[in-house]
Design a protein around this motif. Structure first.
Motif, PDB file in Angstrom:
ATOM      1  N   ILE A  59     -46.093  19.651  31.716  1.00  0.00           N
ATOM      2  CA  ILE A  59     -45.259  18.367  31.771  1.00  0.00           C
ATOM      3  C   ILE A  59     -46.286  16.992  32.276  1.00  0.00           C
ATOM      4  O   ILE A  59     -46.017  16.167  31.574  1.00  0.00           O
ATOM      5  CB  ILE A  59     -44.193  18.699  32.806  1.00  0.00           C
ATOM      6  N   VAL A  60     -47.003  17.282  33.279  1.00  0.00           N
ATOM      7  CA  VAL A  60     -47.809  16.191  33.501  1.00  0.00           C
ATOM      8  C   VAL A  60     -48.843  15.813  32.654  1.00  0.00           C
ATOM      9  O   VAL A  60     -48.949  14.586  32.319  1.00  0.00           O
ATOM     10  CB  VAL A  60     -48.623  16.807  34.790  1.00  0.00           C
ATOM     11  N   ALA A  61     -49.321  16.625  31.789  1.00  0.00           N
ATOM     12  CA  ALA A  61     -50.332  16.290  30.880  1.00  0.00           C
ATOM     13  C   ALA A  61     -49.533  15.702  29.651  1.00  0.00           C
ATOM     14  O   ALA A  61     -49.682  14.849  29.085  1.00  0.00           O
ATOM     15  CB  ALA A  61     -50.814  17.479  30.270  1.00  0.00           C
ATOM     16  N   MET A  62     -48.266  16.137  29.344  1.00  0.00           N
ATOM     17  CA  MET A  62     -47.577  15.421  28.220  1.00  0.00           C
ATOM     18  C   MET A  62     -47.274  14.033  28.706  1.00  0.00           C
ATOM     19  O   MET A  62     -47.201  13.105  27.944  1.00  0.00           O
ATOM     20  CB  MET A  62     -46.387  16.250  28.058  1.00  0.00           C
ATOM     21  N   VAL A  63     -46.654  13.951  30.011  1.00  0.00           N
ATOM     22  CA  VAL A  63     -46.390  12.570  30.420  1.00  0.00           C
ATOM     23  C   VAL A  63     -47.549  11.692  30.430  1.00  0.00           C
ATOM     24  O   VAL A  63     -47.534  10.473  29.845  1.00  0.00           O
ATOM     25  CB  VAL A  63     -45.783  12.680  31.757  1.00  0.00           C
ATOM     26  N   GLN A  64     -48.544  12.030  30.765  1.00  0.00           N
ATOM     27  CA  GLN A  64     -49.733  11.129  30.446  1.00  0.00           C
ATOM     28  C   GLN A  64     -50.281  10.906  29.160  1.00  0.00           C
ATOM     29  O   GLN A  64     -50.469   9.889  28.664  1.00  0.00           O
ATOM     30  CB  GLN A  64     -50.958  11.959  31.326  1.00  0.00           C
ATOM     31  N   ALA A  65     -50.057  11.821  28.240  1.00  0.00           N
ATOM     32  CA  ALA A  65     -50.513  11.912  26.845  1.00  0.00           C
ATOM     33  C   ALA A  65     -49.742  10.680  26.041  1.00  0.00           C
ATOM     34  O   ALA A  65     -50.025   9.944  25.411  1.00  0.00           O
ATOM     35  CB  ALA A  65     -50.610  13.246  26.239  1.00  0.00           C
ATOM     36  N   VAL A  66     -48.331  10.943  26.319  1.00  0.00           N
ATOM     37  CA  VAL A  66     -47.386  10.212  25.657  1.00  0.00           C
ATOM     38  C   VAL A  66     -47.406   8.653  25.610  1.00  0.00           C
ATOM     39  O   VAL A  66     -47.256   7.775  25.143  1.00  0.00           O
ATOM     40  CB  VAL A  66     -45.879  10.507  25.510  1.00  0.00           C
ATOM     41  N   GLN A  67     -48.211   8.269  27.087  1.00  0.00           N
ATOM     42  CA  GLN A  67     -48.495   7.007  27.355  1.00  0.00           C
ATOM     43  C   GLN A  67     -49.743   6.435  26.698  1.00  0.00           C
ATOM     44  O   GLN A  67     -49.830   5.088  26.440  1.00  0.00           O
ATOM     45  CB  GLN A  67     -48.876   7.006  28.885  1.00  0.00           C
ATOM     46  N   THR A  68     -50.202   7.147  25.777  1.00  0.00           N
ATOM     47  CA  THR A  68     -51.284   6.697  24.921  1.00  0.00           C
ATOM     48  C   THR A  68     -50.820   6.209  23.582  1.00  0.00           C
ATOM     49  O   THR A  68     -51.764   5.566  22.797  1.00  0.00           O
ATOM     50  CB  THR A  68     -52.410   7.828  24.661  1.00  0.00           C
ATOM     51  N   ILE A  69     -49.744   6.518  23.314  1.00  0.00           N
ATOM     52  CA  ILE A  69     -48.986   6.318  21.886  1.00  0.00           C
ATOM     53  C   ILE A  69     -49.046   4.968  21.705  1.00  0.00           C
ATOM     54  O   ILE A  69     -49.737   4.308  20.618  1.00  0.00           O
ATOM     55  CB  ILE A  69     -47.647   6.960  21.739  1.00  0.00           C
ATOM     56  N   ILE A  70     -48.556   3.878  22.566  1.00  0.00           N
ATOM     57  CA  ILE A  70     -48.639   2.558  22.236  1.00  0.00           C
ATOM     58  C   ILE A  70     -49.751   1.766  22.194  1.00  0.00           C
ATOM     59  O   ILE A  70     -50.058   1.431  21.234  1.00  0.00           O
ATOM     60  CB  ILE A  70     -47.493   2.130  23.414  1.00  0.00           C
ATOM     61  N   PRO A  71     -50.649   2.076  23.257  1.00  0.00           N
ATOM     62  CA  PRO A  71     -52.075   1.468  23.134  1.00  0.00           C
ATOM     63  C   PRO A  71     -52.976   1.934  22.161  1.00  0.00           C
ATOM     64  O   PRO A  71     -54.080   1.206  21.792  1.00  0.00           O
ATOM     65  CB  PRO A  71     -52.772   1.611  24.570  1.00  0.00           C
ATOM     66  N   ARG A  72     -52.940   3.029  21.734  1.00  0.00           N
ATOM     67  CA  ARG A  72     -53.887   3.718  20.585  1.00  0.00           C
ATOM     68  C   ARG A  72     -53.051   4.041  19.282  1.00  0.00           C
ATOM     69  O   ARG A  72     -53.721   4.106  18.307  1.00  0.00           O
ATOM     70  CB  ARG A  72     -54.122   5.295  21.225  1.00  0.00           C
ATOM     71  N   ASN A  73     -51.729   3.833  19.174  1.00  0.00           N
ATOM     72  CA  ASN A  73     -51.291   4.087  17.814  1.00  0.00           C
ATOM     73  C   ASN A  73     -50.419   2.597  17.318  1.00  0.00           C
ATOM     74  O   ASN A  73     -50.000   2.960  16.052  1.00  0.00           O
ATOM     75  CB  ASN A  73     -50.239   5.213  17.792  1.00  0.00           C
ATOM     76  N   VAL A  74     -50.017   1.796  18.049  1.00  0.00           N
ATOM     77  CA  VAL A  74     -49.234   0.864  17.727  1.00  0.00           C
ATOM     78  C   VAL A  74     -50.038  -0.491  17.777  1.00  0.00           C
ATOM     79  O   VAL A  74     -50.766  -0.806  18.812  1.00  0.00           O
ATOM     80  CB  VAL A  74     -48.024   0.625  18.812  1.00  0.00           C
TER      81      VAL A  74
END
Length: 386
Positions: free
Chosen positions: A211-226
């Motif tokens: 869960i900790v890894a998922m929470v950190q990883a989803v925070q990369t969506i906006i700066p790296r995909n949008v």
């Protein structure tokens, strides 16, 4: 002149309506007493075409003008929030655990004030459809009213709404062409591993670290995909797991709110969220189930109607009190469903200093009601001239 003289003359009456509504808040679709109060006032005004039971407790009332013309829809939401009020006002909520902490009591009052004026004067050619909507805060009453066919049934051509804005100067209006409020989606992720003793993690499959890894990883969506100029938000707001310090739990959950203005960006956020959760789950040897609730769409003002609404607001409050190209809001609003069906505009109306929306100390400023009522009335007279 900031408000119409006739509306100013019954500002005291409007205050009474608003404070009665404030004392008697109702939630979601269960706005039975609120709807009954609204219907009684409308009949007092001489409005006879009143359609009830729409979206369970919603109302559509029609005011006919002095000639043929299109139908203009004016919308107010009716529901309150599950909050204990701390204002200490003499008219504070009488219902424990419920209060009008978002000002929907004020929204109803503004529309009733406009209704009284328009029913008296009928200085327009066409029809006004008064849309009193339940379940804006939870349940999507706007979507339900649209699905029940109010736009087609009443032949509504354009639709307008107002939301109050604490800490914007009293009587000031803001709006903008295009997106004004974000879409809102909610993701609940349930992660399952293999529980066991905290002293022997090698015998377990730990959902907590996944869960900790998922929470950190989803925070990369906006700066790296949008694209950087396409505003969006992903906020993880809840994590629940575990029962004791020496137990590795079997399962855990986390919840995120996901917001955007552009429908393509919204779809991208959903796609990447699922991909990252699935990939992280595989890497950590857990399983993950995503319940992704596709919520309210972005509230998007049509350009011509936004400019028209701003011009009406300037007649009420003056040029310096109207921001026609305001910043967009990451909050959401189910008026968006109505704007998907018809051109129209959504505006914010300043109510002066005070506690923010959804705060237990919030209270609508009764001095703002004549501004909103005058805006609605003047908009109808300008949109449907004799």
């Amino acid at each position: 002149m900031p408000v119409l003289n006739r509306i100013a003359s019954y500002a005291g009456e409007m205050k009474g309506w608003r404070r009665h509504l404030h004392e008697n808040p109702e939630l979601e679709f269960n706005c039975h007493e609120t709807a009954a109060f609204i219907e009684a006032r409308l009949r007092e005004f001489g409005i006879e075409e009143i359609h009830t039971g729409i979206a369970k407790t919603g109302i559509v009332a029609l005011i006919r003008g002095q000639g043929e013309g299109p139908v203009i829809g004016l919308r107010a939401d009716m529901d309150a929030l599950p909050i204990d009020e701390i204002t200490g006002a003499e008219y504070a909520s009488k219902v424990p655990g419920r209060m009008h902490a978002c000002g929907h009591d004020g929204h109803v009052t503004m529309l009733l004030g406009a209704a009284k004026y328009l029913a008296e004067t009928r200085n327009f050619a066409g029809t006004v459809a008064l849309l009193f909507q339940p379940a804006e805060e939870d349940g999507g009453g706007g979507e339900v009213m649209v699905k029940e066919g109010v736009m087609d049934r009443f032949d509504i051509a354009q639709v307008y709404g107002i939301h109050n804005a604490p800490n914007l100067p009293l009587g000031h209006f803001t709006t903008t062409p295009g997106p004004i409020m974000a879409s809102v989606d909610t993701a609940v992720v349930t992660v399952t591993g293999k529980g066991g003793h905290g002293a022997t993690p090698h015998e377990c499959v730990d959902p907590v670290v996944a869960i900790v890894a998922m929470v950190q990883a989803v925070q990369t969506i906006i700066p790296r995909n949008v694209y950087a100029l396409d505003e969006a938000v992903i906020s993880v707001t809840m994590i629940h797991t575990g029962t004791a310090s020496n137990i590795i739990p079997e399962t855990g959950t986390f919840t995120a709110t996901i917001r955007a203005f552009n429908p393509e960006v919204r779809a991208l956020l959903k796609k990447r969220f699922h991909e990252i959760v699935a990939g992280t789950a595989m890497a950590f040897g857990v399983t993950a189930a995503v319940d992704y609730d596709w919520g309210y769409p972005a509230t998007i003002n049509s350009e011509a109607e936004a400019h028209f609404a701003a011009s009406v607001a300037r007649e009420i409050s003056g040029d310096q009190a109207v921001d026609e190209y305001s910043n967009r809001e990451m909050g959401s609003e189910d008026f968006s469903y109505m704007l998907e069906q018809r051109p129209g505009a959504y505006l914010f109306l300043g109510i002066g200093p005070g506690a923010g929306l959804h705060h237990p100390a919030y209270d609508f400023n009764d001095e703002a009601a004549p501004y909103g009522a005058s805006f609605f009335a003047k908009l109808v007279e300008k949109a449907l001239p004799l």
